[in-house]
Enzyme design. Structure first.
Site, PDB file in Angstrom:
ATOM      1  N   GLU A 135       0.853  -1.177   0.000  1.00  0.00           N
ATOM      2  CA  GLU A 135       0.000   0.000   0.000  1.00  0.00           C
ATOM      3  C   GLU A 135       0.900   1.242   0.000  1.00  0.00           C
ATOM      4  OE1 GLU A 135      -2.494   0.713   3.408  1.00  0.00           O
ATOM      5  OE2 GLU A 135      -3.898   1.890   2.222  1.00  0.00           O
ATOM      6  N   ALA A 270       1.526  -0.784  11.065  1.00  0.00           N
ATOM      7  CA  ALA A 270       1.074  -2.115  10.683  1.00  0.00           C
ATOM      8  C   ALA A 270       0.390  -2.027   9.334  1.00  0.00           C
ATOM      9  CB  ALA A 270       0.091  -2.657  11.724  1.00  0.00           C
ATOM     10  N   MET A 271       0.164  -3.182   8.700  1.00  0.00           N
ATOM     11  CA  MET A 271      -0.477  -3.191   7.377  1.00  0.00           C
ATOM     12  C   MET A 271      -1.460  -4.347   7.298  1.00  0.00           C
ATOM     13  SD  MET A 271      -0.919  -1.934   4.383  1.00  0.00           S
ATOM     14  CE  MET A 271      -2.083  -2.685   3.235  1.00  0.00           C
ATOM     15  N   HIS A 305      -7.386  -2.403  15.074  1.00  0.00           N
ATOM     16  CA  HIS A 305      -7.470  -1.561  13.872  1.00  0.00           C
ATOM     17  C   HIS A 305      -7.257  -2.420  12.613  1.00  0.00           C
ATOM     18  CE1 HIS A 305      -6.658   2.314  11.655  1.00  0.00           C
ATOM     19  NE2 HIS A 305      -6.040   1.459  10.856  1.00  0.00           N
ATOM     20  N   GLU A 306      -6.197  -3.217  12.626  1.00  0.00           N
ATOM     21  CA  GLU A 306      -5.878  -4.017  11.433  1.00  0.00           C
ATOM     22  C   GLU A 306      -6.952  -5.062  11.169  1.00  0.00           C
ATOM     23  OE1 GLU A 306      -3.567  -2.816   9.617  1.00  0.00           O
ATOM     24  OE2 GLU A 306      -3.047  -1.426  11.225  1.00  0.00           O
ATOM     25  N   HIS A 309      -9.964  -3.767   9.477  1.00  0.00           N
ATOM     26  CA  HIS A 309      -9.762  -3.609   8.030  1.00  0.00           C
ATOM     27  C   HIS A 309     -10.091  -4.881   7.236  1.00  0.00           C
ATOM     28  CE1 HIS A 309      -8.062   0.333   7.415  1.00  0.00           C
ATOM     29  NE2 HIS A 309      -6.997   0.148   8.166  1.00  0.00           N
ATOM     30  N   GLU A 328      -9.380   4.386   6.669  1.00  0.00           N
ATOM     31  CA  GLU A 328      -8.592   4.572   7.894  1.00  0.00           C
ATOM     32  C   GLU A 328      -9.402   5.158   9.043  1.00  0.00           C
ATOM     33  OE1 GLU A 328      -6.084   3.102   8.337  1.00  0.00           O
ATOM     34  OE2 GLU A 328      -5.331   2.694   6.334  1.00  0.00           O
TER      35      GLU A 328
HETATM   36 ZN   LIG Z   1      -5.413   1.388   8.899  1.00  0.00          ZN
END
Ligand SMILES: [Zn+2]
Length: 834
Positions: A135, A270-271, A305-306, A309, A328
């Site tokens: 990303e 993080a991703m 959070h991750e 997603h 986000e």
């Molecule tokens: Zn995020």
């Protein structure tokens, strides 16, 4: 600009549906070879085929359709748009086809694409890792592809790696074949239909936890050798989130398994790669016995959070990058919801007020921006990864949720996700879903918050609510700050009873209530509140009776009003004195921030007065709590102690606290919650030998949190020689991912910060070359605090105006410069008031 006229976007004449990717990384030469097969549908016959590719050597493309194969005759690269266009001598026929391309590339050290990371294990052995970060637009560095979020497809990954190394990708292993030459080929099952930026693979000497079965989803934590004892928090937080979001969204987890990997070199926190989430080490691995509660909370929140997603972002994805803010902001909102459900005693929504305040402090500047803006080049997106997207965006969603009602909001989200699963959306699709379920004008309301910058100041005076833009500087130069908003305001009577809902537009709203009124009832509104003189006088005696978030918000708003020159120091102290005896690190944290800034502005002859004011506010609280944990402590009491110790031991010049801090530091008697405060108090004393001791403890840190703690504490040494030595280490000893953060901390020091800034600008070109562009603005994190010496401030401003930051958050330097100008005006005023 329309999709078809945007040169950064591919034409939609050929659309991919499935990729088979074959890669062989060489971890000694830092290269890789590969081959990709892509199932496509040719919708518009053409003799050209354009894909994204950058820094790859490509072989010829073969297109097979209906049993016949066509071989490309040439390829043309476009460096600006990062494409490769193959030409064919015949027209590619319409219908299903398979494209095949062989390629080679480099395992770079730039933390994007397919890149290398290194670490030294506890036995001193060096290891190399090959890992990915795609990303926003870097899958094209690893394999030629249709690299836009709206080209969703499935991916079947095959990695040929040295037999002794572990390897992971988005989905489970389907096949693992020993090639007999010290190499093996690991094939993974095809992923769900998703965007290229979510593809991931990791190769290296890793260890992994046993898989935890979370209602059928295998969950593992993967980590560099020897760090298995730091994984329990991550497993618990991950399992909780998988269940929480499946229930909230009414949709099962969309992947087949979930691996969470700690990567030693990582640009972001993080991703959210589907099924293979990558993290910076300190965002995943933690020892709750030695870490502070804040550090443990941060690990849980990043994981939540991750995992949010996986549904919002991975299952349903924005059409184009301007939608990344919603991705986000939403994950930020959901992370807080999930963490709050896992540990209500952490009071996540109260703590979040601190981050919301950081965002509003930027958003009250003329140089703010709308949350959503048009994105043409994918690089334009970089400017969106800031506090306005995450913290303001997430807070606006919380305000909307509280206004519509939690269950109505949840139903709208669930409907939206179900309707758009495996597909792409634009922002208004979400508003439409919420409008349908609530019957409220969600689209009109949200447009005022999303499409213009700034936020309102809601005033309650003479029995009426009204709004105007909140502006830190001159209100006649409000730049990107809008004129008015549709403001969901909840008010309540101090006597109790349910909150009243108002949708405040341009016309004032009368509040018919004789008793004192709380304007931002519940504290979820994304605005500053201001009370008229009579209204504040009526409310002040009741401040201690407010809800915790209401109280925290009132202090934050008072501090912002003081900084903007709207109220006086005495007005602020009136609010601070009335906080009552609550263990509230957030509210007291705002008081500490205000004291810290006022101290920077104060004349030398005012320091003793200010120290006395700090002690008058905080010493009674510290006497109430003492140094040590007690059975009667709440979950956050120890955090409150840390705030008091840090302020009393520095600004308050409290010698007893300074002495005890030194004793605990020397005796290694610091629990996680107090450690940062103790280190700050110790460092500010600039005792000989302490700096070397800090460095030593950093180098031998047993956990990623300890490492960061000692690094960041280097910024508290006010001695110039020491600070300059630390600044030099940012260019040599420290990991590239940490240098900018530590430089930011060093520049923030009231005494040594200016010398560090001069050193940094003497190496500015080298610094911008060395550090990842998205981290450039962090290097001068202390810029806005140079309020003491106007001549020096002008030198700083002149330099940065001549040296703008181009990558990362291009707006952040102008924002810091503007905040510095506001701070200079504030300094001149506050010196008259201490
Ligand atoms: Zn995020």
């Amino acid at each position: 600009m329309t999709t078809s006229s945007n040169p950064y976007r591919l034409a939609r004449g050929i659309v991919p549906s499935a990729y088979r990717i074959f890669l062989t990384p060489d971890l000694e030469r830092f290269t890789f070879t590969g081959r990709v097969e892509i199932d496509v549908d040719v919708l518009e016959p053409s003799d050209k085929l354009t894909l994204h590719a950058v820094e790859l050597e490509l072989g010829a493309a073969t297109l097979t359709s209906g049993g016949a194969s066509l071989l490309s005759s040439g390829v043309l690269f476009d460096e600006t748009y990062e494409t490769a266009t193959f030409s064919f001598e015949e027209t590619l026929p319409a219908g299903a086809a398979v494209i095949e391309i062989a390629f080679t590339g480099t395992l770079n050290d730039q933390l994007h694409g397919f890149y290398r990371s290194t670490y030294t294990d506890l036995d001193g052995v060096d290891h190399v890792i090959a890992t990915t970060q795609f990303e926003h637009s870097d899958a094209r560095r690893a394999f030629p592809c249709f690299d836009e979020p709206s080209f969703k497809a499935t991916y079947q990954v095959n990695l040929t790696v040295p037999s002794h190394l572990a390897t992971y990708s988005n989905s489970p292993v389907a096949n693992d074949v020993d090639l007999g030459n010290g190499q093996r080929t690991v094939s993974f099952t095809p992923t769900m239909k998703m965007s290229t930026y979510l593809v991931a693979f990791v190769v290296g000497p890793f260890e992994e936890t046993a898989a935890l079965d979370v209602d059928g989803v295998p969950l593992r934590v993967i980590y560099p050798i020897g760090k298995g004892h730091l994984t329990a928090t991550a497993l618990e937080a991950g399992a909780f989130a998988l269940r929480f979001f499946a229930k909230y969204n009414e949709i099962p987890y969309p992947g087949e398994k979930l691996d969470m990997v700690a990567v030693p070199d990582f640009a972001a926190g993080a991703m959210e790669n589907l099924g293979l989430v990558t993290y910076r080490e300190n965002a995943l691995l933690v020892d709750p016995a030695t870490a502070s509660l804040t550090e443990v909370q941060r690990v849980a929140e990043v994981i939540h959070h991750e995992i949010a997603h996986m549904w919002f972002g991975d299952l349903v994805t924005m059409q184009w990058w301007e939608g990344i803010w919603l991705n986000e902001a939403f994950a930020t909102f959901m992370q807080l919801l999930c963490t709050n459900a896992m540990r209500p005693q952490w009071k996540t929504w109260v703590e979040q007020a601190m981050f919301r305040d950081m965002a509003l402090n930027v958003d009250g500047l003329a140089s703010t921006r709308p949350i959503e803006y048009e994105v043409i080049s994918p690089d334009d997106t970089q400017g969106m990864f800031d506090v306005l997207t995450y913290e303001k965006g997430g807070s606006v969603l919380r305000m909307l949720e509280q206004y519509l009602g939690e269950e109505t909001f949840r139903q709208g989200i669930s409907n939206y996700l179900k309707k758009h699963s495996y597909a792409n959306t634009v922002t208004t699709d979400l508003w439409d879903a919420l409008e349908e379920v609530s019957g409220q004008p969600v689209r009109d309301l949200m447009n005022t918050w999303i499409l213009q910058g700034g936020h309102p100041l809601v005033t309650f005076e003479h029995g009426q609510l009204s709004q105007r833009p909140f502006v830190f500087g001159d209100p006649s130069h409000k730049g990107a700050i809008g004129d008015s908003w549709l403001v969901p305001v909840l008010t309540r009577s101090i006597k109790g009873g349910a909150a009243s809902r108002h949708l405040l537009g341009d016309a004032p709203v009368a509040i018919d209530d004789e008793s004192p009124v709380v304007v931002n009832a519940g504290g979820s509104g994304v605005f500053r509140s201001r009370y008229g003189k009579d209204e504040l006088a009526a409310l002040a005696p009741h401040i201690a009776e407010l809800e915790e978030l209401e109280r925290g918000t009132l202090v934050a708003d008072s501090w912002a009003a003081l900084f903007a020159g709207q109220i006086t120091w005495d007005d602020f102290l009136l609010v601070a004195r009335n906080l009552g005896n609550h263990d509230e690190p957030t509210a007291w944290g705002f008081v500490a921030s205000a004291l810290d800034m006022v101290k920077r502005c104060a004349r030398d002859d005012q320091r003793a007065t200010l120290a006395a004011q700090a002690r008058a506010l905080m010493a009674p609280q510290f006497e109430r709590l003492g140094w040590n944990r007690r059975d009667t402590d709440g979950e956050l009491t120890h955090q409150m102690r840390a705030v008091l110790i840090a302020t009393l031991g520095t600004i308050g010049a409290d010698e007893a606290i300074q002495g005890e801090a030194v004793r605990r530091f020397e005796a290694h008697d610091m629990d996680g919650d107090l450690a940062n405060a103790i280190l700050r108090v110790v460092a500010e004393q600039n005792r000989p030998g302490d700096y070397d001791e800090f460095l030593d403890r950093y180098r031998n840190a047993p956990t990623p949190q300890d490492e960061v703690r000692y690094l960041m504490a280097l910024g508290s040494f006010g001695d110039e020689k020491t600070a300059l030595d630390a600044a030099e280490k940012c260019f040599s000893e420290l990991r590239i991912q940490n240098g900018p953060m530590v430089l930011g901390s060093l520049t923030r020091n009231e005494f040594s910060g200016p010398a560090v800034w001069r050193y940094l600008v003497s190496r500015w070109d080298e610094a911008t070359e060395r550090f990842t562009s998205s981290h450039h603005s962090r290097m001068v994190g202390g810029l806005s605090t140079f309020v003491k010496d106007p001549a020096f401030a002008e030198e700083v401003i002149a330099f940065h105006e001549a040296h703008p930051v181009t990558g990362g958050y291009p707006a952040s330097l102008p924002q810091q410069i503007e905040r510095l100008r506001v701070g200079l005006a504030f300094a001149a005023t506050i010196r008259q008031q201490i």
